[in-house]
Design a protein around this motif. Sequence first.
Motif, mmCIF file in Angstrom:
data_model
loop_
_atom_site.group_PDB
_atom_site.id
_atom_site.type_symbol
_atom_site.label_atom_id
_atom_site.label_comp_id
_atom_site.label_asym_id
_atom_site.label_seq_id
_atom_site.Cartn_x
_atom_site.Cartn_y
_atom_site.Cartn_z
ATOM 1 N N UNK A 6 38.063 42.156 63.303
ATOM 2 C CA UNK A 6 38.727 40.817 64.331
ATOM 3 C C UNK A 6 39.161 41.852 65.291
ATOM 4 N N UNK A 7 39.279 43.266 65.903
ATOM 5 C CA UNK A 7 40.074 44.017 67.286
ATOM 6 C C UNK A 7 38.531 43.918 67.774
ATOM 7 N N UNK A 8 37.170 43.876 67.122
ATOM 8 C CA UNK A 8 36.356 43.814 68.289
ATOM 9 C C UNK A 8 35.211 42.957 68.009
ATOM 10 N N UNK A 9 35.342 41.591 68.703
ATOM 11 C CA UNK A 9 34.772 40.367 68.502
ATOM 12 C C UNK A 9 34.405 40.038 69.301
ATOM 13 N N UNK A 10 33.690 41.090 70.202
ATOM 14 C CA UNK A 10 32.008 40.857 70.582
ATOM 15 C C UNK A 10 30.994 41.782 70.175
ATOM 16 N N UNK A 11 30.919 42.139 69.433
ATOM 17 C CA UNK A 11 30.394 42.554 68.037
ATOM 18 C C UNK A 11 29.326 42.062 67.562
ATOM 19 N N UNK A 12 28.048 42.943 66.742
ATOM 20 C CA UNK A 12 27.197 42.156 66.567
ATOM 21 C C UNK A 12 26.888 41.688 64.711
ATOM 22 N N UNK A 13 27.766 42.839 63.326
ATOM 23 C CA UNK A 13 27.964 42.319 62.740
ATOM 24 C C UNK A 13 29.347 43.138 62.329
ATOM 25 N N UNK A 14 29.694 43.200 60.489
ATOM 26 C CA UNK A 14 31.188 43.038 60.181
ATOM 27 C C UNK A 14 31.757 44.465 60.287
ATOM 28 N N UNK A 15 30.014 45.073 60.400
ATOM 29 C CA UNK A 15 30.257 46.905 59.313
ATOM 30 C C UNK A 15 30.024 47.774 60.941
ATOM 31 N N UNK A 16 30.676 47.187 62.184
ATOM 32 C CA UNK A 16 30.450 48.204 63.471
ATOM 33 C C UNK A 16 31.550 48.686 63.859
ATOM 34 N N UNK A 17 33.105 48.832 62.960
ATOM 35 C CA UNK A 17 33.990 49.468 62.434
ATOM 36 C C UNK A 17 34.331 50.439 61.758
ATOM 37 N N UNK A 18 33.500 51.684 62.297
ATOM 38 C CA UNK A 18 33.183 52.913 61.745
ATOM 39 C C UNK A 18 32.858 53.633 62.091
ATOM 40 N N UNK A 19 33.212 54.767 61.295
ATOM 41 C CA UNK A 19 32.194 56.252 61.979
ATOM 42 C C UNK A 19 34.294 56.730 63.534
ATOM 43 N N UNK A 20 34.807 57.168 62.280
ATOM 44 C CA UNK A 20 36.270 57.451 63.973
ATOM 45 C C UNK A 20 35.965 58.827 64.379
ATOM 46 N N UNK A 21 35.943 58.977 65.098
ATOM 47 C CA UNK A 21 35.982 60.390 65.947
ATOM 48 C C UNK A 21 37.212 60.629 66.808
ATOM 49 N N UNK A 22 38.182 61.925 66.683
ATOM 50 C CA UNK A 22 39.415 61.596 67.551
ATOM 51 C C UNK A 22 39.280 62.853 67.968
ATOM 52 N N UNK A 23 39.730 62.555 69.113
ATOM 53 C CA UNK A 23 39.783 64.300 70.125
ATOM 54 C C UNK A 23 41.241 64.344 71.350
ATOM 55 N N UNK A 24 41.833 65.243 72.233
ATOM 56 C CA UNK A 24 43.135 65.222 72.168
ATOM 57 C C UNK A 24 42.854 66.168 73.484
ATOM 58 N N UNK A 25 43.523 65.464 74.769
ATOM 59 C CA UNK A 25 42.314 66.354 76.159
ATOM 60 C C UNK A 25 43.775 66.775 76.513
ATOM 61 N N UNK A 26 43.647 67.701 76.993
ATOM 62 C CA UNK A 26 43.954 68.386 77.962
ATOM 63 C C UNK A 26 45.487 68.291 78.209
ATOM 64 N N UNK A 27 45.490 66.594 78.602
ATOM 65 C CA UNK A 27 47.291 66.293 79.429
ATOM 66 C C UNK A 27 47.767 66.110 77.491
ATOM 67 N N UNK A 28 46.952 65.754 77.100
ATOM 68 C CA UNK A 28 47.756 65.474 75.558
ATOM 69 C C UNK A 28 47.567 64.521 75.005
ATOM 70 N N UNK A 29 46.597 63.430 75.159
ATOM 71 C CA UNK A 29 46.547 62.143 75.362
ATOM 72 C C UNK A 29 45.318 62.251 74.262
ATOM 73 N N UNK A 30 45.502 61.586 73.200
ATOM 74 C CA UNK A 30 45.066 61.494 71.957
ATOM 75 C C UNK A 30 43.490 60.472 71.566
ATOM 76 N N UNK A 31 42.248 59.991 71.959
ATOM 77 C CA UNK A 31 41.432 59.372 71.591
ATOM 78 C C UNK A 31 40.636 59.057 70.749
#
Length: 325
Positions: A146-171
């Motif tokens: 429900x947080x990505x309502x413009x998506x085309x199907x119900x299984x779009x919110x999968x496969x997370x990748x996480x990355x911390x940048x040089x300033x310490x912020x994690x994406x």
Amino acid sequence: MIRAAILAAALALAQTTPMPGSNPIIRDKFTADPAPLVVGDQLYLYVGHDQARGDEMFNMREWLVYSTTDMRNWTDHGPIMNVADFKWAKKDAWASQAIQKNGKFWFYAAVEHDDTNPGKAIGVAVSDTPTGPFVDAKGSALITNSMTPKGTHSWEDIDPTVFTDDDGTTWIAWGNRQAYIAKLKPNMIEIDGAITEITPPHFEEGPWLHKRGKLYYLTYASLDRKTHTDERVSYSTAPSITGPWTYRGELTGSGKNSFTIHPGIVQFKSNWYLFLHNAALTIGDQQGALGRRAVTIEHLRYDANGLMLPVVQTDAGVTAPPPTR
């Protein structure tokens, strides 16, 4: 005569026994969606456990972790978490990635949410050690359909990748057919600000973020539906984690016998590696298939401009020296 027979049998066994570190690297279980993490002089590898039988497509209930110090010999640390440990999820221990921050290890994973918020979702768990056990850090999903309502199907919110940048912020980035990125709050269990769509050409799923030098890389499972029937690996680069992203083309072909593929990239002891999966492994009477995949590793190289050189998937994997240009 007996000694000759024994020697012949030993030679035949040696010729059929895979060299440690050759592909696939794990041969007693079907594993998929590799996510490497370097902690000191050890590399930890988080994988999903494929348990499909017969004609099942997927049957994944838990995540496993392995470790190595030499990229040849792997220690099995067993399951670190079951999908049932996310009380709000009902099935599907799909792709994951772990990251170290603030003295803890944070584990992001795709699951199927229960009927209170239907569709795929991403949970976050935490542990004091890279081998777990991991426990739900939030008590609810970090990202829901429900947080990505413009998506085309119900299984779009999968496969997370996480990355911390040089300033310490994690994406965190994720997606299926649509690719999204968002900033995480310092507590690692909440989204900080807007979710942005960054879908590159032919994006299918399995994004992976990393940085080398001044370049940011978004590597992913791609599918050009006009020309291919199986996923390949493609990538884009950017001067900033927020883009703009430039498409750089395919990095690999498809995995052997496999519709899916899933990249994971890491630098370990001065060398770069690309983790993937295929469906070339047979265990007993169970042959590789869409729900029975196997993790592989290949050397990864870059050119003088920082672009990744094409990777050919091999049986030897990292037991062979890196190929020359």
